[in-house]
Scaffold this motif. Sequence first.
Motif, PDB file in Angstrom:
ATOM      1  N   PHE A   7       0.758  -1.578   0.244  1.00  0.00           N
ATOM      2  CA  PHE A   7       0.262   0.017   0.313  1.00  0.00           C
ATOM      3  C   PHE A   7       0.532   1.223   0.070  1.00  0.00           C
ATOM      4  CE2 PHE A   7      -1.502  -3.786   2.228  1.00  0.00           C
ATOM      5  CZ  PHE A   7      -2.978  -3.372   1.697  1.00  0.00           C
ATOM      6  N   LEU A   8       0.394   2.731   0.248  1.00  0.00           N
ATOM      7  CA  LEU A   8       0.909   3.678  -0.234  1.00  0.00           C
ATOM      8  C   LEU A   8       1.450   3.910   1.338  1.00  0.00           C
ATOM      9  CD1 LEU A   8       2.376   5.984  -1.382  1.00  0.00           C
ATOM     10  CD2 LEU A   8       0.147   6.880  -1.069  1.00  0.00           C
ATOM     11  N   GLU A   9       2.738   4.020   2.334  1.00  0.00           N
ATOM     12  CA  GLU A   9       2.494   4.474   3.508  1.00  0.00           C
ATOM     13  C   GLU A   9       3.597   5.890   3.842  1.00  0.00           C
ATOM     14  OE1 GLU A   9       4.338   1.161   5.815  1.00  0.00           O
ATOM     15  OE2 GLU A   9       3.882   0.533   4.695  1.00  0.00           O
ATOM     16  N   LEU A  10       3.296   7.008   3.612  1.00  0.00           N
ATOM     17  CA  LEU A  10       3.425   8.155   3.297  1.00  0.00           C
ATOM     18  C   LEU A  10       4.394   8.752   4.976  1.00  0.00           C
ATOM     19  CD1 LEU A  10       4.287   9.643   0.638  1.00  0.00           C
ATOM     20  CD2 LEU A  10       1.878  11.498   0.901  1.00  0.00           C
ATOM     21  N   ASN A  11       5.811   9.095   4.247  1.00  0.00           N
ATOM     22  CA  ASN A  11       5.986  10.084   5.489  1.00  0.00           C
ATOM     23  C   ASN A  11       6.635  10.959   5.430  1.00  0.00           C
ATOM     24  OD1 ASN A  11       6.761  10.550   8.456  1.00  0.00           O
ATOM     25  ND2 ASN A  11       9.256   8.979   7.592  1.00  0.00           N
ATOM     26  N   LEU A  12       5.946  12.130   5.587  1.00  0.00           N
ATOM     27  CA  LEU A  12       6.291  13.737   5.179  1.00  0.00           C
ATOM     28  C   LEU A  12       7.089  14.226   6.719  1.00  0.00           C
ATOM     29  CD1 LEU A  12       3.835  13.118   3.344  1.00  0.00           C
ATOM     30  CD2 LEU A  12       3.947  15.450   3.565  1.00  0.00           C
ATOM     31  N   LYS A  13       8.681  15.039   6.255  1.00  0.00           N
ATOM     32  CA  LYS A  13       9.401  15.647   7.003  1.00  0.00           C
ATOM     33  C   LYS A  13       9.340  17.212   5.973  1.00  0.00           C
ATOM     34  CE  LYS A  13      12.313  11.829   9.100  1.00  0.00           C
ATOM     35  NZ  LYS A  13      13.149  10.892   9.217  1.00  0.00           N
ATOM     36  N   TYR A  14       9.254  18.245   7.524  1.00  0.00           N
ATOM     37  CA  TYR A  14       9.401  19.310   6.030  1.00  0.00           C
ATOM     38  C   TYR A  14       9.635  20.265   7.386  1.00  0.00           C
ATOM     39  CZ  TYR A  14       4.328  18.829   7.799  1.00  0.00           C
ATOM     40  OH  TYR A  14       3.241  18.729   7.881  1.00  0.00           O
ATOM     41  N   PRO A  15       9.868  21.702   7.461  1.00  0.00           N
ATOM     42  CA  PRO A  15       9.727  22.500   8.534  1.00  0.00           C
ATOM     43  C   PRO A  15       8.548  23.146   8.563  1.00  0.00           C
ATOM     44  CG  PRO A  15      11.132  22.891   6.698  1.00  0.00           C
ATOM     45  CD  PRO A  15      10.600  22.397   5.950  1.00  0.00           C
TER      46      PRO A  15
ATOM     47  N   THR B 179      -2.189  19.264   0.890  1.00  0.00           N
ATOM     48  CA  THR B 179      -1.615  19.618  -0.494  1.00  0.00           C
ATOM     49  C   THR B 179      -0.294  18.179  -1.272  1.00  0.00           C
ATOM     50  OG1 THR B 179      -2.513  21.803  -0.579  1.00  0.00           O
ATOM     51  CG2 THR B 179      -1.077  20.597  -2.163  1.00  0.00           C
ATOM     52  N   LEU B 180       0.383  18.048  -0.155  1.00  0.00           N
ATOM     53  CA  LEU B 180       1.016  17.596  -0.560  1.00  0.00           C
ATOM     54  C   LEU B 180       0.962  15.822  -0.256  1.00  0.00           C
ATOM     55  CD1 LEU B 180       4.582  19.186   1.211  1.00  0.00           C
ATOM     56  CD2 LEU B 180       3.908  19.247  -0.929  1.00  0.00           C
TER      57      LEU B 180
ATOM     58  N   LYS C 148      -2.206  10.731  -5.351  1.00  0.00           N
ATOM     59  CA  LYS C 148      -2.397  10.739  -7.037  1.00  0.00           C
ATOM     60  C   LYS C 148      -1.447   9.666  -7.928  1.00  0.00           C
ATOM     61  CE  LYS C 148      -4.209  12.939  -9.931  1.00  0.00           C
ATOM     62  NZ  LYS C 148      -4.755  14.186 -11.189  1.00  0.00           N
ATOM     63  N   ASP C 149       0.217  10.505  -7.341  1.00  0.00           N
ATOM     64  CA  ASP C 149       0.612   9.978  -8.315  1.00  0.00           C
ATOM     65  C   ASP C 149       2.171   8.921  -7.984  1.00  0.00           C
ATOM     66  OD1 ASP C 149       0.053  12.572  -9.836  1.00  0.00           O
ATOM     67  OD2 ASP C 149       2.366  13.039 -10.102  1.00  0.00           O
ATOM     68  N   ILE C 150       1.329   8.504  -6.812  1.00  0.00           N
ATOM     69  CA  ILE C 150       2.947   7.438  -6.950  1.00  0.00           C
ATOM     70  C   ILE C 150       1.726   5.743  -6.179  1.00  0.00           C
ATOM     71  CG2 ILE C 150       4.563   6.823  -4.668  1.00  0.00           C
ATOM     72  CD1 ILE C 150       5.117   9.767  -4.103  1.00  0.00           C
ATOM     73  N   GLU C 151       1.032   6.243  -5.855  1.00  0.00           N
ATOM     74  CA  GLU C 151       0.079   4.847  -5.195  1.00  0.00           C
ATOM     75  C   GLU C 151       0.284   4.041  -4.495  1.00  0.00           C
ATOM     76  OE1 GLU C 151      -1.137   2.934  -9.357  1.00  0.00           O
ATOM     77  OE2 GLU C 151      -0.772   5.196 -10.297  1.00  0.00           O
TER      78      GLU C 151
ATOM     79  N   ASP D 115       9.502  19.623  -9.386  1.00  0.00           N
ATOM     80  CA  ASP D 115      10.686  19.077  -9.911  1.00  0.00           C
ATOM     81  C   ASP D 115      11.022  17.181  -9.808  1.00  0.00           C
ATOM     82  OD1 ASP D 115      10.088  20.452 -11.616  1.00  0.00           O
ATOM     83  OD2 ASP D 115      11.425  21.919 -10.729  1.00  0.00           O
ATOM     84  N   ALA D 116      11.255  17.507  -8.057  1.00  0.00           N
ATOM     85  CA  ALA D 116      11.060  16.252  -7.619  1.00  0.00           C
ATOM     86  C   ALA D 116      10.447  15.224  -7.782  1.00  0.00           C
ATOM     87  CB  ALA D 116      11.474  16.208  -5.918  1.00  0.00           C
ATOM     88  N   LEU D 117       9.299  15.055  -8.381  1.00  0.00           N
ATOM     89  CA  LEU D 117       7.759  14.160  -8.176  1.00  0.00           C
ATOM     90  C   LEU D 117       8.058  13.732  -9.544  1.00  0.00           C
ATOM     91  CD1 LEU D 117       5.805  12.353  -6.995  1.00  0.00           C
ATOM     92  CD2 LEU D 117       4.125  14.481  -7.708  1.00  0.00           C
ATOM     93  N   SER D 118       8.848  14.890 -10.620  1.00  0.00           N
ATOM     94  CA  SER D 118       8.971  14.099 -11.651  1.00  0.00           C
ATOM     95  C   SER D 118      10.566  13.057 -11.656  1.00  0.00           C
ATOM     96  CB  SER D 118       8.691  15.534 -12.622  1.00  0.00           C
ATOM     97  OG  SER D 118       9.472  15.096 -13.653  1.00  0.00           O
ATOM     98  N   ASN D 119      11.420  13.566 -11.629  1.00  0.00           N
ATOM     99  CA  ASN D 119      12.272  12.735 -11.636  1.00  0.00           C
ATOM    100  C   ASN D 119      12.472  11.960 -10.929  1.00  0.00           C
ATOM    101  OD1 ASN D 119      13.916  15.162 -12.413  1.00  0.00           O
ATOM    102  ND2 ASN D 119      15.199  16.205 -10.112  1.00  0.00           N
TER     103      ASN D 119
END
Length: 287
Positions: free
Chosen positions: A27-35, A44-45, A51-54, A134-138
Motif C-alpha cells: 500500500f502507500l505508506e507516506l512519511n513527510l518531513k518538513y519545516p 496538498t502534498l 495520486k502520482d505515487i500510488e 520537479d522532485a516528483l518528476s525525477n
Amino acid sequence: MTGYGLATADYANAKYSVEIKSLNSKFLELNLKYPKAFSDKELTLRNICSKDIERGKVSLSINVEKASGELTGATINTALLSHYYKQLVEVNSQLGAESSNLLQTALTFPEVISYKEESVSEDEWNHLYQIFLDALSNFNKFREDEGAVLKADLELRIKNILSYFKFVEELEPKRIAHIREKFSQFLEDAVGKVNIDQNRFEQELIYYIDKIDITEEKTRLKSHCDYFLQTLASKEANGKKMGFISQEIGREINTMGAKANDAQMQQFVVGMKEELEKIKEQLLNVL
C-alpha cells in the motif's frame, strides 16, 4: 516500487531541497518531513503523492537552509527572566532554602521564552511547490526507467516458461506410450502374458491415463501466460493483477508436475517453477 527523486533551487538567500524515496509496499505508506512553516501544506502534498505515487513506502523530505546570519528559534525575555530570578533569590533567602537551580526554575515561568511563529509567503510556497513537482518528476522518471528493465525481464521469464512448455508438449505423446509399455511389462513379469485380461488391462490403463492427463492444465497455462503478457503491456498499474495471474500460473505448473509421472517432464516443470519464482520476486517491485 522503489524510486528516488531530488530537486534543489535557491530562493531569497536560502537553499531549498526536496527528496523523495520509496521502497516496496503493498500500500502507500507516506512519511513527510518538513519545516514547521509548511505544516498547512501537508494535505496538498499528501494528495498529490497519493495520486502520482500510488504504492510504496515513501519518504518525502523538505529542507530549507537559510543563509548564514539569518537565525531563527526561541527568544528569551531577559528583563522578565531577571525579574523572576530576583524574586526567587529573595524568597529563597527569606526561607533559608537551597539556592540551586533558581535560574533553571525562572526559565520555566510564563512568557520567559517565546517562539516566533513561522510562516511562508505565497511566493515562497509557489517556489517550493515547483521544486516539489520537479522532485516528483525525477522520482517518476526513475521508476519508469526501472520499470522498463523489469518489463523486459518479466517478458523473458514468461517466454522461458513457454519454452519449457513446448518441450512438455513434445514429450506428452511419448509419455503415454511409455506408461503403456511399462505397465504391460510389469504385468507380464508378474502373472505372465497369457494370464493378462487385455480388456481389463485396457480399461484400467484408460482410467489411469485419464487421471494423469494434463490437457486442461496445458490449455490454462498457455492462456495465463498470454494474459500475463497482455497485462504487462498495459499502461495501467497492474502489479497486483499480475501477482494474481502468477499464482494461477503456479497452480497449473504444480498440477502438471504432480501428474507428470515422467522424469524428463519433471525436469522441465522444475525449470518453469524456477522462472516463476523469479517472476514473483520481480513483481514485488511493480506497481
